[in-house]
Design a protein around this motif. Structure first.
Motif, PDB file in Angstrom:
ATOM      1  N   MET A   1       0.846  -1.197   0.000  1.00 43.38           N
ATOM      2  CA  MET A   1       0.000   0.000   0.000  1.00 43.38           C
ATOM      3  C   MET A   1       0.888   1.256   0.000  1.00 43.38           C
ATOM      4  O   MET A   1       1.801   1.383   0.806  1.00 43.38           O
ATOM      5  CB  MET A   1      -0.894  -0.024   1.249  1.00 43.38           C
ATOM      6  N   PHE A   3       2.133   4.802   0.802  1.00 40.84           N
ATOM      7  CA  PHE A   3       1.913   5.724   1.926  1.00 40.84           C
ATOM      8  C   PHE A   3       1.708   7.138   1.390  1.00 40.84           C
ATOM      9  O   PHE A   3       2.515   7.673   0.661  1.00 40.84           O
ATOM     10  CB  PHE A   3       3.127   5.689   2.856  1.00 40.84           C
ATOM     11  N   PHE A   4       0.607   7.713   1.732  1.00 45.22           N
ATOM     12  CA  PHE A   4       0.320   9.049   1.163  1.00 45.22           C
ATOM     13  C   PHE A   4       0.797  10.123   2.133  1.00 45.22           C
ATOM     14  O   PHE A   4       0.367  10.234   3.267  1.00 45.22           O
ATOM     15  CB  PHE A   4      -1.173   9.218   0.823  1.00 45.22           C
ATOM     16  N   HIS A   7      -1.627  13.415   3.606  1.00 47.78           N
ATOM     17  CA  HIS A   7      -2.958  13.096   4.115  1.00 47.78           C
ATOM     18  C   HIS A   7      -3.508  14.237   4.976  1.00 47.78           C
ATOM     19  O   HIS A   7      -2.793  14.833   5.776  1.00 47.78           O
ATOM     20  CB  HIS A   7      -2.877  11.806   4.941  1.00 47.78           C
ATOM     21  N   LEU A   9      -5.452  14.217   7.456  1.00 43.63           N
ATOM     22  CA  LEU A   9      -5.437  13.978   8.912  1.00 43.63           C
ATOM     23  C   LEU A   9      -4.087  14.350   9.517  1.00 43.63           C
ATOM     24  O   LEU A   9      -4.015  14.920  10.608  1.00 43.63           O
ATOM     25  CB  LEU A   9      -5.749  12.510   9.209  1.00 43.63           C
ATOM     26  N   ILE A  10      -3.042  14.004   8.794  1.00 43.59           N
ATOM     27  CA  ILE A  10      -1.697  14.332   9.293  1.00 43.59           C
ATOM     28  C   ILE A  10      -1.539  15.846   9.354  1.00 43.59           C
ATOM     29  O   ILE A  10      -1.027  16.394  10.329  1.00 43.59           O
ATOM     30  CB  ILE A  10      -0.611  13.686   8.412  1.00 43.59           C
TER      31      ILE A  10
ATOM     32  N   ILE B 114      -4.961   8.487  13.895  1.00 45.27           N
ATOM     33  CA  ILE B 114      -3.929   8.798  12.893  1.00 45.27           C
ATOM     34  C   ILE B 114      -2.757   7.827  13.021  1.00 45.27           C
ATOM     35  O   ILE B 114      -2.321   7.212  12.041  1.00 45.27           O
ATOM     36  CB  ILE B 114      -3.439  10.263  13.041  1.00 45.27           C
ATOM     37  N   ILE B 118      -1.680   5.010  10.216  1.00 40.27           N
ATOM     38  CA  ILE B 118      -0.365   5.048   9.549  1.00 40.27           C
ATOM     39  C   ILE B 118       0.368   3.723   9.780  1.00 40.27           C
ATOM     40  O   ILE B 118       0.957   3.147   8.865  1.00 40.27           O
ATOM     41  CB  ILE B 118       0.484   6.248  10.044  1.00 40.27           C
ATOM     42  N   ILE B 121      -1.185   1.085   7.567  1.00 43.20           N
ATOM     43  CA  ILE B 121      -0.876   1.296   6.148  1.00 43.20           C
ATOM     44  C   ILE B 121       0.577   0.907   5.860  1.00 43.20           C
ATOM     45  O   ILE B 121       0.868   0.285   4.851  1.00 43.20           O
ATOM     46  CB  ILE B 121      -1.132   2.782   5.751  1.00 43.20           C
ATOM     47  N   LEU B 199      -7.936  -3.812   5.619  1.00 39.23           N
ATOM     48  CA  LEU B 199      -7.185  -3.597   4.380  1.00 39.23           C
ATOM     49  C   LEU B 199      -7.027  -4.869   3.553  1.00 39.23           C
ATOM     50  O   LEU B 199      -6.712  -4.808   2.373  1.00 39.23           O
ATOM     51  CB  LEU B 199      -5.802  -2.990   4.681  1.00 39.23           C
ATOM     52  N   LYS B 208     -10.464  -1.072  -4.991  1.00 44.07           N
ATOM     53  CA  LYS B 208      -9.258  -0.832  -5.801  1.00 44.07           C
ATOM     54  C   LYS B 208      -9.528  -1.194  -7.265  1.00 44.07           C
ATOM     55  O   LYS B 208      -9.130  -0.489  -8.177  1.00 44.07           O
ATOM     56  CB  LYS B 208      -8.098  -1.670  -5.272  1.00 44.07           C
ATOM     57  N   ARG B 215      -5.953   7.013  -1.532  1.00 38.91           N
ATOM     58  CA  ARG B 215      -6.539   7.917  -0.546  1.00 38.91           C
ATOM     59  C   ARG B 215      -8.041   7.641  -0.367  1.00 38.91           C
ATOM     60  O   ARG B 215      -8.534   7.583   0.751  1.00 38.91           O
ATOM     61  CB  ARG B 215      -6.320   9.365  -0.983  1.00 38.91           C
ATOM     62  N   ILE B 218      -8.605   4.370   1.550  1.00 40.83           N
ATOM     63  CA  ILE B 218      -8.296   4.492   2.986  1.00 40.83           C
ATOM     64  C   ILE B 218      -9.403   5.254   3.710  1.00 40.83           C
ATOM     65  O   ILE B 218      -9.955   4.785   4.712  1.00 40.83           O
ATOM     66  CB  ILE B 218      -6.941   5.227   3.195  1.00 40.83           C
ATOM     67  N   ILE B 219      -9.741   6.422   3.175  1.00 35.62           N
ATOM     68  CA  ILE B 219     -10.693   7.265   3.891  1.00 35.62           C
ATOM     69  C   ILE B 219     -12.120   6.724   3.812  1.00 35.62           C
ATOM     70  O   ILE B 219     -12.805   6.617   4.826  1.00 35.62           O
ATOM     71  CB  ILE B 219     -10.625   8.729   3.376  1.00 35.62           C
ATOM     72  N   ILE B 223     -10.672   3.366   6.986  1.00 35.13           N
ATOM     73  CA  ILE B 223     -10.772   4.055   8.286  1.00 35.13           C
ATOM     74  C   ILE B 223     -12.200   3.959   8.822  1.00 35.13           C
ATOM     75  O   ILE B 223     -12.422   3.617   9.984  1.00 35.13           O
ATOM     76  CB  ILE B 223     -10.323   5.539   8.175  1.00 35.13           C
TER      77      ILE B 223
END
Lengths: 549, 310
Positions: A1, A3-4, A7, A9-10, B114, B118, B121, B199, B208, B215, B218-219, B223
């Protein structure tokens, strides 16, 4: 996956963290008084529980009352001076009547402070309806005991207004320490109009209250952990009050107090104890003031008859190295006590000699000096006289860190030096210890007494036969006679009275009826520019005299 | 659903009654009296005071009197603070405690989500390892130890934040961080575990395949679906923050309810002990009730009983 990296949220988290940091930087730790020479910041160990002088029971409330109210007399450092009274009155009628003229002073709302304000306040505190825990302090004022017991009416108390500024006080018997008693907060006047208007809410908030002392309490309500005293411009002696504001902060964690002191939020960090005091004892800002309180050991002679043997008690006392106890265990926050009466509290009216430093008292220190050899000898003699081979004692002590260390120190010394003695420590909460002592469920216990008024009898009375606080049940006829003479027969004869009290102290020390350990002190850190923190014989500081250089 | 909620409320009230009763009798078993000047009071004076406050009545009478007053919303008056109604005492002190609790919950939850996301992921990377270490530290260091460290370094040494006291938002930052560490760590662990599972689920693969970007996946899916179990831990976490705040409030000299609770126990202030215990209990069982109801809404099987049909 994948890593963005961008983001949302970050981003939010980072912005949040930055905002928090920025907020901190915008409002950094600040000196509470902003360097103002007219404002003082002081720590307090506990919040004010009440500002009602009839109901207050603790030292913190007493200090706050002392800052904001005033009775007939007031201590300035060690000196007792007239306050609302014009002068220190001399008694008449064989020491049983005081006629006192009052100054024309004002409450903070402009009302005059009159004789009636005293009459009202005194009657209120002895009235059983008020349920004051301190009403016993009025014992000796005419009819007070009968009133507190509900047998007479409050208006029969021996106080009356002979005019707006003239007061007459009658006693059941002479009270030798009457003058110092009059400086205590329980004898302050009350503004009847204000008290009745606020009813049972009186003393729970500064709003609506009036003050006749050097400062006024502002924006306070009960339970607040911070409060401010501001200069009372209506005070008769306002020109001699040097500060405009005294800010108090309740700090219960010693590290927090130290950090606040080091970052200049506090000008004075008070009531240090235990490890904190030990660590700071050599700091240039560190100082101690003797408090009128003695910590002592009580031996239960009723439960353990062997302890009636004076040699056993003397031996136990001789195993205590009081200097080590004060310096090592207490971190210099205690003074070695060789008598139940604390030092620097009462002086000979003629010679000015400290009560515990007279020739007799100094000679009696042989009963409290560290002498393990003599201790062992006396112990063996005592054990033989009582026909015992061994003695097992449970030692009841408070479960505070300092008292635990103290108990272990005593256990170690006594078991080492006194053959056949076995001590078991029982560490219990303060209230449990009090209950066990009162009910006689102890062999040996730590105890303490702090003065209600600075007179040796306030301590010596504890050891009289039948006194409710005499938990060890030590009894000595000679001692009782000397004490009785000091409080009655010779009450009007300072010289004879002094000798009676000296004799009583001698008997108690010689017999070790109560084993004194140490006198408590108030340990503090004070900034070098702060002056005038002089403790009074009643254990408060006269904040009117404190200033910044 | 209504029947389910009513049943839960009945159990809530029963729980409160049991807590209040047990606390009452345990409190009466405390040694000594609530009088601060007990050591100096004469036996006659003690008798008089006990009569005034009704302590000379049989214990069961005192119990029924108390419970009767409680039903009328009267928690009595404090002994420590003469004549101050306990309800007012709670009202005066609840603000700082609530503020701290909410801030800690928000900071802990947001940062926990968060961090956990992370870590999931970037599973098995250095980021994941770091997040794990942070979580373990957060779970294992007690809030009061963290409070002391934060106060010393961020407050005293580097002077970024006020050391203590309560004069505005900046004063709440350090205690908030001290209290937020535990929920942050717990939520991060839950989130990571749950999201790793999510996931690898079919609907993520489907998303997918439908061409959603990383993004979006994930969102929109990962999440969102991972958050459901977080509701379970929010309740116990809120409780741990409430109990943890007692010491943290004391360290930072915050005029909160936790600090007051400790003081009331030390002074045998019976009415305040009872009042605060009941207050905390109401708060706790309410949180549990809300969590149960939310769960009942989210997962119908729960309110219908095990094995029931949705």
């Amino acid at each position: 996956m994948k890593f963005f990296r961008h983001h949302k949220l970050i981003s939010v988290a980072l912005v949040g963290a930055a905002a928090l940091t920025l907020a901190g930087l915008i409002n950094p730790a600040h000196a509470a008084d902003g360097g103002d020479k007219k404002t003082l910041s002081v720590s307090a160990k506990a919040p004010i529980n009440t500002m009602d002088s009839s109901l207050n029971t603790d030292a913190y409330g007493a200090q706050s009352l002392n800052n904001t109210m005033e009775g007939l007399y007031r201590f300035t450092g060690q000196k007792l001076e007239p306050a609302v009274a014009k002068s220190i009155a001399k008694p008449t009628n064989d020491g049983k009547r005081y006629t006192i003229d009052l100054k024309k002073t004002k409450w903070s709302n402009g009302d005059p402070v009159t004789a009636n304000d005293f009459v009202y306040a005194w009657r209120r505190i002895v009235d059983p309806k008020t349920a004051s825990q301190y009403s016993y302090i009025y014992s000796g004022i005419k009819n007070a005991d009968a009133i507190t017991a509900g047998k007479k009416k409050p208006d029969q108390l021996g106080i009356k207004a002979l005019g707006p500024y003239k007061l007459q006080i009658d006693l059941d018997h002479p009270i030798p320490f009457f003058d110092t008693l009059m400086s205590s907060s329980q004898f302050y006047p009350l503004n009847q109009k204000v008290v009745e208007k606020l009813g049972d809410q009186y003393g729970l908030a500064s709003k609506g209250m009036v003050f006749n002392g050097p400062y006024k309490l502002q924006n306070w309500k009960v339970g607040d952990t911070e409060w401010t005293d501001v200069k009372n411009t209506s005070y008769w002696n306002a020109k001699n009050v040097k500060l405009n504001k005294v800010k108090y902060y309740t700090i219960s964690d010693p590290n927090t107090g130290l950090n606040l002191y080091d970052t200049n939020v506090l000008d004075r960090y008070q009531n240090l104890n235990g490890d904190t005091a030990r660590q700071l004892a050599n700091s240039k800002d560190f100082s101690t003031d003797p408090a009128n309180s003695t910590y002592y050991l009580e031996l239960n002679q009723k439960k353990i008859p062997a302890l009636k043997n004076a040699k056993l008690r003397q031996a136990m006392s001789l195993t205590i190295n009081r200097n080590d106890l004060s310096n090592i265990i207490l971190g210099k926050t205690g003074i070695p006590a060789h008598s139940l009466v604390p030092s620097k509290m009462s002086k000979n009216p003629q010679t000015g000699k400290d009560f515990v430093k007279t020739d007799q008292a100094m000679a009696d220190r042989k009963y409290t000096a560290y002498n393990p050899t003599l201790a062992k000898k006396l112990w063996q003699e005592g054990m033989k006289e009582t026909g015992q081979k061994e003695l097992n004692l449970t030692f009841t002590a408070d479960n505070t860190d300092t008292t635990k260390k103290l108990a272990e120190y005593l256990q170690n010394n006594m078991e080492k030096d006194l053959p056949g003695l076995k001590m078991t420590i029982s560490s219990v909460p303060f209230k449990t210890r009090l209950q066990r002592e009162a009910s006689g469920e102890f062999d040996m216990a730590t105890s303490a007494w702090s003065a209600d008024y600075p007179d040796p009898t306030n301590f010596l009375d504890l050891a009289t036969t039948g006194n409710p606080q005499n938990n060890g049940k030590w009894s000595n006829k000679g001692f009782d006679e000397q004490e009785k003479a000091a409080t009655s027969t010779n009450a009007n004869n300072p010289t004879a009275r002094w000798q009676n009290m000296q004799n009583a102290q001698h008997i108690l020390t010689q017999e070790q009826g109560i084993i004194p350990m140490y006198q408590d002190t108030t340990a503090s850190l004070t900034k070098p520019d702060v002056r005038g923190f002089n403790i009074t014989p009643t254990g408060q500081y006269d904040m009117a005299a404190v200033y910044k250089k | 659903m209504t029947k389910y909620i009513l049943k839960r409320i009945f159990y809530l009230l029963l729980t409160l009654l049991i807590i209040a009763s047990i606390t009452f009798f345990m409190m009466k078993g405390l040694p000594g009296t609530p009088y601060t000047n007990q050591a100096k009071m004469s036996p006659a004076q003690l008798t008089m005071m006990n009569h005034k406050y009704g302590f000379d009545k049989p214990l069961y009478v005192q119990y029924f009197i108390y419970m009767g007053n409680l039903l009328h919303g009267d928690l009595g008056t404090s002994f420590q603070f003469n004549n101050q109604p306990v309800t007012q005492l709670i009202g005066d002190h609840i603000g700082p405690s609530m503020q701290l609790g909410l801030q800690a919950m928000i900071v802990g939850t947001v940062l926990g989500i968060i961090l956990g996301s992370i870590a999931a992921i970037r599973k098995n990377s250095w980021v994941d390892a770091t997040a794990t270490i942070v979580s373990i530290l957060g779970l294992s260091i007690p809030s009061f130890v963290l409070a002391i460290l934060l106060q010393y370094y961020l407050g005293y040494k580097w002077q970024l934040f006020p050391v203590a006291l309560w004069h505005g938002f900046s004063y709440s930052i350090l205690p908030t961080l001290a209290l937020a560490a535990f929920p942050l760590a717990s939520i991060a662990r839950y989130m990571r575990t749950e999201m790793v599972d999510v996931l690898h689920s079919d609907y993520i693969e489907l998303a997918k395949a439908k061409g959603d970007t990383s993004r979006q996946v994930i969102i929109k899916h990962a999440i969102r679906n991972s958050l459901i179990p977080i509701i379970t831990v929010i309740g116990p976490m809120a409780v741990s923050i409430m109990t943890g705040s007692m010491v943290v409030e004391s360290i930072f000299s915050i005029p909160g309810i936790g600090n007051q609770f400790v003081q009331s126990i030390l002074t045998n202030d019976y009415p305040t002990i009872m009042g605060l215990t009941i207050f905390y209990s109401v708060l706790m069982v309410s949180i549990i009730l809300i969590v149960d109801i939310l769960y009942g809404i989210i997962d119908p099987r729960i309110r219908l009983g095990k094995g029931g049909k949705a």
